[in-house]
Structures are given as structure tokens and as C-alpha cells.
Enzyme design. Structure first.
Site, mmCIF file in Angstrom:
data_model
loop_
_atom_site.group_PDB
_atom_site.id
_atom_site.type_symbol
_atom_site.label_atom_id
_atom_site.label_comp_id
_atom_site.label_asym_id
_atom_site.label_seq_id
_atom_site.Cartn_x
_atom_site.Cartn_y
_atom_site.Cartn_z
ATOM 1 C CE LYS A 131 -0.984 0.609 4.954
ATOM 2 N NZ LYS A 131 -2.061 0.788 5.950
ATOM 3 C CG ASP A 132 3.675 2.170 2.717
ATOM 4 O OD1 ASP A 132 2.650 2.833 2.940
ATOM 5 O OD2 ASP A 132 4.303 1.545 3.598
ATOM 6 N NE ARG A 181 -7.757 3.316 3.449
ATOM 7 C CZ ARG A 181 -8.039 2.627 4.554
ATOM 8 N NH1 ARG A 181 -9.277 2.208 4.771
ATOM 9 N NH2 ARG A 181 -7.101 2.367 5.444
ATOM 10 N NE ARG A 182 -6.975 3.059 8.418
ATOM 11 C CZ ARG A 182 -5.704 2.722 8.527
ATOM 12 N NH1 ARG A 182 -4.799 3.641 8.865
ATOM 13 N NH2 ARG A 182 -5.303 1.485 8.314
ATOM 14 N NE ARG A 199 3.427 10.348 8.568
ATOM 15 C CZ ARG A 199 4.631 10.713 8.132
ATOM 16 N NH1 ARG A 199 4.962 11.996 8.089
ATOM 17 N NH2 ARG A 199 5.495 9.821 7.742
ATOM 18 N NE ARG A 205 0.623 5.435 12.872
ATOM 19 C CZ ARG A 205 0.180 5.414 11.634
ATOM 20 N NH1 ARG A 205 -1.093 5.252 11.390
ATOM 21 N NH2 ARG A 205 1.024 5.549 10.620
ATOM 22 C CB CYS A 292 -1.086 11.446 -0.138
ATOM 23 S SG CYS A 292 -0.188 9.890 0.002
#
Length: 370
Positions: A131-132, A181-182, A199, A205, A292
Site C-alpha cells: 500500500k506504500d 481514506r479513513r 503518524r 500510535r 495522498c
């Protein structure tokens, strides 16, 4: 102190593996496999190790060690001490944590240094969270391998034991996420939510959540499982509640296009079903010119011998959302993803994407980094 014991357990059980990328790795080996490739050697006859490039986060290292384990299980010559070398490096995305990915310039921030090392022959293969990885690859490199995919869903993690799901969060709840997205899907459910840029690695986190910086956060359950930390999840979100990111839960392995030795090794690790699903999702993202600044979600899975795909695009504040579903033969995976992306692009219209380009980071995120 809700998550502290889990973090201490992770570090104590992982320290010996992660502290030195050259430490010998032991695993159960399938001795019945007879797939031997000759190790290359230099002009003096010295055997050259297979060099694996990886980021240095605990999750990235867990993925690199999984790759090494799979290679050693198949290829006897890679079980020898020093046959595989892990080359750990920091990317710009790892070093700058006080800005959003959108402000920094996008996903390539986690791969540029690895690309440079690969093209400079400082490493032989690179292990990535798919996904990166941008939808384009540098000339001279290919990404022909994805490992079997982990659960792709997002995990909801609450700092309050009484809050078990997104639906339980009160109005004006503060949710930590670096993902537009979230953010878009959360705010489509409840526009009063405050999403703050959140981040750092998984451990950072969770520590911030434990300190009460936010009320809740969302993380990929795949990463938590790979570090044996999925017990931290309050609940796992289904696709209709939070559609995951393109290629979430997939590990990809990149090499130079002319490196026959590395190609033979990683071809043996490829999982065809995962590869087809990721190809479908990335074709969807590419058709949308995804970056992004645009909340995009897309997931494919194989059911009854065919690809089933679901995708969406949205405004960062959740005020507009476009969704699509499609299906078809596995061999048409890229075609299905591309067609789904082009359909949503037409449905949303040029004005939708123009608004995205014109938005400042402050308009998109609207909050300070936590």
C-alpha cells in the site's frame, strides 16, 4: 496504561531479532523441497549474500524476516550463515513525522531510498508494504512477487473500554489517523468527528492513544497480526464499515529487471491469487491518478474462481462519496480494476478532482498533527 504491557511484550520478544539484521534466523525447514540455485560469487570466488533492503520500523522488519524465512524454507543454500543479509535504511517518510503525507508529497516517501539502493546495486531485493508503493516503478525495476496476503481489514482501537465500535463514539470524538481514506469514511458516518494527523509506527500510535491524545485510532489489522499485537484491536471493521486501502495487507518484493538470480528466488515466493487482487486494485488506483490528496479505497478478492472488486473515492470531509462494484475472470484483473477506476472518474466528474487539487493541506486535514 492500557497498551503499555503489549508494547513491552512486543519489544522484549522481538528485540533479539530486530536489534541486528544479520542475526541467524531459525525456522522449520521443509527438507523435501529440492529447489537449489547456485549462489553467485565475486572474482575471488567468495559467495555473495542475497541482500534484502527494508525500512527499519518494527513492522517493516517483521515483513523482511518473513521474507527471509520463506526463502530459507525453499532454498537450502540460503540457510547457510551469512547467505542472506538484511540492509536496513531510513526513508524520508520515516524521518519526517510532524507533517502529513499529503504535505510531504505522497507515497513515494517510503520507497525512494530503497529504489535508489536497488538501482545502485547496494541491495538485491526490496521488501515493501504494497500500500506504500506508487503505481509506477523506476525504470530498471520490477515487482513480480507478492506473498500470501494477510487479513486486509482495518482495526478499530479505542482508548475507552466502554467504546467497542465506531458507532459507540460520541459526537466530537477525536480520532487519530494519517489516512484521508479513513478520515473521509469516518466523517461520512458522523461529520462531528475530529480527525487529527496521527503518524509514527504502530507502537508510537498506541502509546499516544494510551496517553489520551486521541479517543480512538484505526490501524491495519495485518500489521498488528504480523507483530503478534492484534490483541490490541477493539474490533475489526468489515468492508461496508471501512473499506481498506488499495493493496492493504500485501507484502511485495521488488528487484532489478535484469537480475536473473533474484528473480528466480522471489518468483518461487509469489502467491498468484494475492498478486491478481493487488494488480486489480493498483490498476483502479492508477486509473484515478491516485495520490495522498484523494481519499481512495479499493479491495479485490477471489470468490468462486472470479475477481470481485469494490472501490470508492470521496471528499476528505466525507460530504461526497462515489462507490463501485464489479467482478470478472481472474485473468482480467487489471482490466477490471482499470474499468472501475475510469467509471468512478467519469461519475465524479472533472470538478471533483479539481477541488482536490485546489485544496490546501489545512483545508483537507483541518487539524494539527498529534
Amino acid at each position: 496504561m492500557k497498551f503499555v504491557s503489549t508494547l513491552i511484550l512486543f519489544y522484549s520478544t522481538s528485540a533479539s531479532a530486530f536489534s541486528s539484521p544479520h542475526v541467524a534466523f531459525t525456522s522449520s525447514i521443509n527438507k523435501n523441497v529440492d529447489t537449489t540455485l547456485f549462489m553467485s560469487s565475486d572474482s575471488e570466488g567468495k559467495v555473495e549474500p542475497l541482500r534484502i533492503g527494508t525500512r527499519g520500523s518494527p513492522l517493516a522488519l517483521a515483513q523482511a524476516y518473513e521474507t527471509r524465512k520463506r526463502l530459507q524454507e525453499i532454498f537450502p543454500e540460503l540457510r547457510e550463515e551469512g547467505a542472506i543479509e538484511l540492509c536496513v535504511m531510513k526513508t524520508q517518510g520515516d524521518m519526517i513525522l510532524d507533517k502529513s503525507l499529503m504535505e510531504l508529497g505522497g507515497k513515494g516517501l517510503f520507497t525512494k531510498e530503497l529504489d535508489t539502493a536497488l538501482l545502485g546495486n547496494d541491495v538485491d531485493i526490496c521488501v515493501h508494504s504494497m500500500k506504500d508503493v506508487p503505481t509506477w516503478l523506476p525504470d530498471g525495476t520490477i515487482l513480480p512477487c507478492t506473498l500470501p496476503r494477510e487479513d486486509t481489514n482495518d482495526a478499530f482501537i479505542s482508548g475507552d473500554d466502554s467504546i467497542k465500535s465506531i458507532a459507540d463514539l460520541p459526537d466530537n470524538a477525536v480520532i487519530g489517523t494519517a489516512s484521508l481514506r479513513r478520515q473521509a469514511q469516518l466523517m461520512a458516518r458522523n461529520p462531528t468527528f475530529k480527525c487529527v494527523n496521527f503518524r509514527g509506527n504502530v507502537q508510537t500510535r498506541l502509546r499516544k492513544l494510551d496517553d489520551g491524545v486521541v479517543d480512538a485510532t484505526l490501524l491495519a489489522i495485518a500489521g498488528l497480526k504480523r507483530m503478534d499485537m492484534d490483541g490490541c484491536a477493539t474490533s475489526v471493521l468489515e468492508w461496508d464499515e471501512m473499506l481498506p486501502a488499495v493493496a492493504q495487507g500485501a507484502i511485495g518484493i521488488q528487484c532489478r529487471s535484469d537480475d536473473e538470480r533474484s528473480l528466480k528466488y522471489i518468483d518461487a515466493l509469489n502467491h498468484p491469487d494475492t498478486f491478481a487482487c493487488v494488480e486489480c486494485e493498483r490498476a483502479f488506483l492508477e486509473a484515478l491518478d491516485g495520490n495522498c490528496k484523494t481519499p481512495i479505497a479499493g479491495q479485490a478478492r477471489i470468490i468462486d474462481g472470479e475477481i470481485q472488486f469494490k472501490g470508492l473515492i470521496a471528499m476528505p470531509d466525507g460530504s461526497l462519496k462515489y462507490e463501485t462494484e464489479s467482478h470478472g475472470p481472474i485473468e482480467d484483473a487489471k482490466k477490471i480494476g482499470r474499468a472501475a477506476g475510469e467509471m468512478l472518474k467519469d461519475e465524479a466528474g472533472e470538478k471533483f478532482f479539481e477541488m482536490m487539487v485546489e485544496m490546501s493541506p489545512q483545508q483537507v486535514i483541518g487539524q494539527l498533527t498529534k
